[in-house]
Write an enzyme that holds these catalytic residues in place. Structure first.
Site, PDB file in Angstrom:
ATOM      1  CG  ASP A 107       3.353   4.012  -3.977  1.00 52.22           C
ATOM      2  OD1 ASP A 107       3.731   4.461  -2.877  1.00 52.22           O
ATOM      3  OD2 ASP A 107       3.496   2.818  -4.313  1.00 52.22           O
ATOM      4  CG  HIS A 248      -1.555   4.730  -6.128  1.00 53.18           C
ATOM      5  ND1 HIS A 248      -2.171   3.639  -5.547  1.00 53.18           N
ATOM      6  CD2 HIS A 248      -0.398   4.283  -6.662  1.00 53.18           C
ATOM      7  CE1 HIS A 248      -1.409   2.573  -5.748  1.00 53.18           C
ATOM      8  NE2 HIS A 248      -0.337   2.924  -6.415  1.00 53.18           N
TER       9      HIS A 248
END
Ligand code: NI
Length: 296
Positions: A107, A248
């Site tokens: 992400d 992430h």
């Protein structure tokens, strides 16, 4: 876009009551739709033998070397934008009813470490899903193009990463539409998946898009643990067949954890698929993970 100081509590307040129901619904949908939406066995049988099979048996050291080589070679050879002409190597379709699949998801990018991650994934012929933020796509359009060219799936993670529950319906739509536009402009692809920031959504948010809202079943908390060993350990401890793992790629510590995750899971027989592949091309309305009942 640094997430370090943000609380990342996926299912806060208003959403909490709805969440248990959503989990139950998602599980039910996964179970009831699984059989009809996954690749038919006859199709699987027609698929070519897995070209990447050897990778699972190669030694970890060799794979690390391969990853390093890929990194060096790429030197992000990404000639201006060869991505436009590059094609991912064809890969046989994976039937996640019959093999152990895991969906690695990344992400908040694209960012300065995404190219390194792409090289690690390529060394294992791993596919992943990138939930990108519109504002970062504008900064790194070529990185996103290379991500798509490598065969990864792109999801919409909004324009500026707000808690969508605090926005008006028009505000939610604007976050998604602006992001779709820049993704399409950069890659020609319109994302088929949405991941709401913080995993936070409610009925209003859900009504603003027909696309699946993709959450996760394993949270590495990599924004908190800026330590590669910890991030890898959390992923490896909680993974199950059908897991959707949250990372992430804006954190270098996370990217450095990925070779270990790939090596370990490949040894355990996992195949690395996109979120759409995990569901045979038809993810349910809300995704946490897939747990096909056929799997051991
Ligand atoms: Ni995010």
């Amino acid at each position: 876009m640094d997430t370090g100081t943000r609380p990342r509590l996926p299912f806060l307040d208003g959403a909490r009551r709805g969440t248990a129901r959503a989990v139950a619904t998602a599980a039910l949908v996964a179970m009831t739709c699984g059989a009809s939406t996954l690749v038919a066995p006859s199709q699987a049988a027609r698929a070519a033998p897995p070209a990447g099979a050897a990778l699972n048996t190669a030694s970890g050291a060799a794979l690390d070397t391969a990853a390093a080589g890929a990194l060096g070679a790429a030197a992000f050879a990404a000639p201006g934008d060869a991505a436009g002409t590059a094609h991912p190597r064809p890969r046989p379709r994976v039937d996640c009813r019959h093999v152990k699949c895991v969906a690695l998801t990344f992400d908040d990018g694209p960012g300065p470490y995404t190219d390194t991650l792409l090289a690690y994934l390529a060394a294992y012929r791993a596919r992943a899903t990138f939930f990108v933020v519109g504002g970062n796509v504008v900064t790194y359009p070529r990185v996103l193009r290379r991500t798509v060219a490598a065969g990864h799936e792109i999801g919409n993670h909004t324009w500026s990463h707000p808690d969508l529950r605090r926005l008006s319906p028009a505000g939610v739509r604007s976050q998604l539409v602006r992001t779709d536009r820049v993704i399409q402009a950069a890659t020609g692809v319109v994302p088929r998946l949405v991941r709401p920031p913080y995993g936070a959504f409610n009925r209003t948010v859900r009504r603003q898009t027909a696309r699946p809202l993709v959450l996760w079943s394993v949270d590495t908390l990599d924004w908190r643990y800026r330590n590669s060993a910890t991030v890898a350990r959390r992923a490896l401890r909680w993974v199950r067949p059908g897991s959707v793992i949250l990372f992430h790629d804006i954190h270098p510590t996370t990217v450095r954890a990925i070779p270990r995750v790939l090596r370990n899971l490949a040894k355990r027989g996992y195949r690395f698929v996109t979120v759409s592949e995990l569901f045979g091309g038809h993810p349910p309305r809300v995704v946490f993970s897939a747990t096909p009942p056929e799997l051991p």
